[in-house]
Enzyme design. Structure first.
Site, PDB file in Angstrom:
ATOM      1  N   ASN A 389       0.820  -1.202   0.000  1.00 17.30           N
ATOM      2  CA  ASN A 389       0.000   0.000   0.000  1.00 17.30           C
ATOM      3  C   ASN A 389       0.864   1.266   0.000  1.00 17.30           C
ATOM      4  O   ASN A 389       1.026   1.907  -1.037  1.00 17.30           O
ATOM      5  CB  ASN A 389      -0.954  -0.014   1.199  1.00 17.30           C
ATOM      6  CG  ASN A 389      -2.117   0.941   1.023  1.00 17.30           C
ATOM      7  OD1 ASN A 389      -2.005   1.946   0.332  1.00 17.30           O
ATOM      8  ND2 ASN A 389      -3.241   0.639   1.633  1.00 17.30           N
ATOM      9  N   ASP A 390       1.461   1.578   1.129  1.00 15.56           N
ATOM     10  CA  ASP A 390       2.224   2.836   1.204  1.00 15.56           C
ATOM     11  C   ASP A 390       3.384   2.887   0.211  1.00 15.56           C
ATOM     12  O   ASP A 390       3.692   3.952  -0.316  1.00 15.56           O
ATOM     13  CB  ASP A 390       2.754   3.037   2.629  1.00 15.56           C
ATOM     14  CG  ASP A 390       1.623   3.267   3.623  1.00 15.56           C
ATOM     15  OD1 ASP A 390       0.528   3.680   3.178  1.00 15.56           O
ATOM     16  OD2 ASP A 390       1.825   3.033   4.817  1.00 15.56           O
ATOM     17  N   VAL A 391       4.020   1.739  -0.043  1.00 12.04           N
ATOM     18  CA  VAL A 391       5.201   1.758  -0.919  1.00 12.04           C
ATOM     19  C   VAL A 391       4.842   1.959  -2.391  1.00 12.04           C
ATOM     20  O   VAL A 391       5.729   2.095  -3.226  1.00 12.04           O
ATOM     21  CB  VAL A 391       6.064   0.479  -0.772  1.00 12.04           C
ATOM     22  CG1 VAL A 391       6.631   0.381   0.642  1.00 12.04           C
ATOM     23  CG2 VAL A 391       5.295  -0.766  -1.141  1.00 12.04           C
ATOM     24  N   VAL A 392       3.541   1.960  -2.717  1.00 11.03           N
ATOM     25  CA  VAL A 392       3.131   2.240  -4.094  1.00 11.03           C
ATOM     26  C   VAL A 392       2.224   3.465  -4.159  1.00 11.03           C
ATOM     27  O   VAL A 392       1.563   3.707  -5.157  1.00 11.03           O
ATOM     28  CB  VAL A 392       2.392   1.036  -4.739  1.00 11.03           C
ATOM     29  CG1 VAL A 392       3.334  -0.148  -4.895  1.00 11.03           C
ATOM     30  CG2 VAL A 392       1.160   0.626  -3.939  1.00 11.03           C
ATOM     31  N   ALA A 429       0.281   3.974   6.890  1.00  5.76           N
ATOM     32  CA  ALA A 429       0.487   5.383   7.189  1.00  5.76           C
ATOM     33  C   ALA A 429      -0.834   6.083   7.504  1.00  5.76           C
ATOM     34  O   ALA A 429      -0.856   7.218   7.947  1.00  5.76           O
ATOM     35  CB  ALA A 429       1.172   6.085   6.018  1.00  5.76           C
TER      36      ALA A 429
END
Lengths: 462, 100
Positions: A389-392, A429
């Site tokens: 999620n956050d890393v994309v 996040a």
């Protein structure tokens, strides 16, 4: 002691230290890594064995008992643990090292409280070791699900934490100054409490940094113990500990900073920022979530030239790695090029995704770091996001976002994006993912293992 | 401070730079084994535990020393087995022309 016995022991320590350095060096390539750990392992075994021959050593039965209990438990536990549970295993074994360092420092302090020369170093070893074991245990509890993974934020935590640390260290100093062993009890208790308080507000997604940091800290604690020992009855074991501990301290610090940099955050922010506990700082999102079903997703991928799979912690939770490997195989059988995009902090420990995919049998030459894969994403037909999620999240490119400046996998540049996701929740996040609302993005809801399993069937049938 | 401690300090400084140099180019692929491998290496703490327990005289020292040996032994065996298990998986995919 017979003179040559001491010489042999020293020589063994020297060889062991060389093997440790070469063992670490061998970790820079998958071809040599396995040989490296084997050499280091043999060296460790011999180093431990010769220590028994030290002149003046007593309590052999107790030592053997301790080695048997600890060694047996460690061996068994490490053998049976599932690969998905590896992050918490690494955390707990590391914590054990910190605890051992703190305990050795405690014995040192008890025996030479007034001796002076190295008590300060022993105190420092005790402080760092205590923080490492308490913190590692909290990290373990969070990863194991005993504690919630979200940051646990206590009121006025900065002030309270600092006070606990200060008073704890104060007791340690007092113990040395007045040579009063009783003060060591509150000293250790307060430092263990500090380790707990330090780690509670750190959320699950920051665990790669934290585990790596505690690893480095344990190394430093071991080195400090070594400093105290070089003056003692077995000086040269102390040198071996100083070298091995410092080696790990330096290597671990480097890895820690690498992890923090992969999120474009400072180590201070990771440790003290309670990241993920704040309100949504994302901007207004436009567009809508557009679902896709398994059949359509399968067709889209089958007729692609290149599919890039971006896995995240969700793949680990769903234990979907085996199905993901099958999907990659099925697509390749149909002539599709399949690559994996690995973000450095995807998952809960450094390199987590690589370990899981390797377990499933994915060849490591299909795994690509962020820097290698990002330029390719623009001419990729389908980017398949599984549990990441956050890393994309392209919100990282936007000023004012909580993720601002975090280097991400540019999956939104692909012609089509399919996101496999359990529900409509936010990422760690706590902010909305802009990617999901893009025109080229489709949502495939469901448990990752189940959904990918269906995709495999659909691709094979077609 | 005693001369030995100064010697150890010089050694530590060199070891710190060695640690930094030795792993400065480790690919993401090997981050986990690097971490658990270095976890294993600080298991040398077991040697310190053996010394602490071996020279302990009071029951309290013995109890704490035993704790140190148990935890150190767990650190060293657990760290080794975990690292070896992970590296064994990477080994399987060995093929000519693979990326470094």
């Amino acid at each position: 002691m017979i003179a040559w016995v001491g010489t042999v022991i020293d020589a063994v320590y020297v060889v062991a230290v060389i093997a440790f350095i070469l063992g670490l060096k061998a970790m820079s390539s998958p071809e040599t890594a396995r040989r490296g750990i084997l050499y280091a392992g043999v060296a460790m075994l011999v180093a431990v064995a010769v220590t028994f021959a030290t002149g003046g050593l007593g309590n052999f039965a107790l030592i053997a008992l301790g080695v048997f209990i600890g060694g047996g438990a460690g061996w068994y536990w490490a053998r049976v643990v599932k690969m998905t549970d590896m992050p918490q295993m690494v955390a707990i074994f590391n914590g054990m090292g910190g605890g051992a360092a703190a305990a050795i420092a405690a014995v040192e302090l008890l025996t030479s409280l007034s001796a002076g020369a190295t008590t300060g170093l022993s105190l420092a070893g005790a402080i760092i070791g205590s923080i490492s074991i308490a913190g590692s245990f909290i990290a373990f509890s969070k990863l194991q699900g005993w504690l919630p993974g979200r940051p646990i934020v206590l009121p006025a935590r900065q002030v309270v934490n600092f006070a606990v640390l200060l008073v704890g260290v104060g007791f340690g100093g007092a113990a040395v100054v007045v040579a009063q062993a009783f003060y060591l009890l509150p000293f250790f208790v307060l430092l263990l409490v500090y380790g707990i308080l330090l780690t509670l507000p750190i959320g699950g997604a920051d665990m790669p940094v934290v585990i790596s940091l505690f690893n480095a800290l344990t190394g430093v604690a071991v080195a400090l113990d070594g400093f105290a020992l070089v003056n003692g009855p077995l000086g040269d074991a102390g040198y071996a500990m100083v070298i091995a501990g410092t080696l790990v301290g330096a290597a671990g610090s480097l890895l820690t900073l690498l992890m923090a940099r992969a999120m474009n955050r400072s180590l201070g922010n990771v440790l003290f920022g309670a990241f993920g506990s704040g309100p949504d700082t994302g901007g207004p999102v436009t567009g809508s979530l557009k679902p896709i079903d398994v059949a359509d997703a399968a067709v889209l991928m089958e007729y692609s030239g290149q599919v890039v799979i971006a896995p995240g912690y969700g793949m680990a939770v769903a234990q979907a790695q085996q199905k993901v490997k099958e999907l990659a195989d099925a697509l390749e059988a149909r002539g599709v090029t399949v690559k994996f995009a690995i973000h450095p902090v995807a998952g809960r420990m450094p390199g987590h995704m690589n370990v899981l995919l390797a377990e499933a049998g994915v060849s490591y030459d299909k795994l690509f770091d962020r820097d290698e894969i990002n330029p390719e994403l623009a001419h990729t037909d389908v980017a398949l996001v599984i549990g990441a999620n956050d890393v994309v999240n392209p919100a990282a490119r936007r000023t004012g976002s909580a993720l601002q400046g975090m280097p991400i996998l540019d999956v939104d540049q692909a012609k089509n994006v399919i996101v496999i996701k359990r529900g409509q929740g936010k990422g760690f996040a706590g902010i909305e993912n802009d990617l999901f609302y893009k025109d080229n993005c489709r949502m495939l809801y469901g448990d990752a293992q189940h959904v990918v399993g269906e995709l495999v069937q659909a691709v094979k049938k077609a | 401070m005693a001369a030995d401690v100064w010697t150890a300090l010089f050694i530590a400084i060199l070891a710190a730079f060695t640690g930094y140099e030795v792993i400065s180019r480790v690919p993401v692929l090997l981050h986990t084994p690097l971490m658990s491998g270095s976890n294993f290496i600080h298991g040398i703490v077991l040697v310190g535990g053996i010394v602490a327990l071996g020279f302990a005289t009071t029951p309290l020292e013995e109890a704490i020393g035993l704790l140190a040996v148990i935890m150190g032994a767990m650190n060293v065996t657990g760290g080794y087995v975990v690292t070896e298990r992970i590296l064994a998986m990477f080994d399987r995919s060995k093929r000519p022309g693979a990326r470094p």
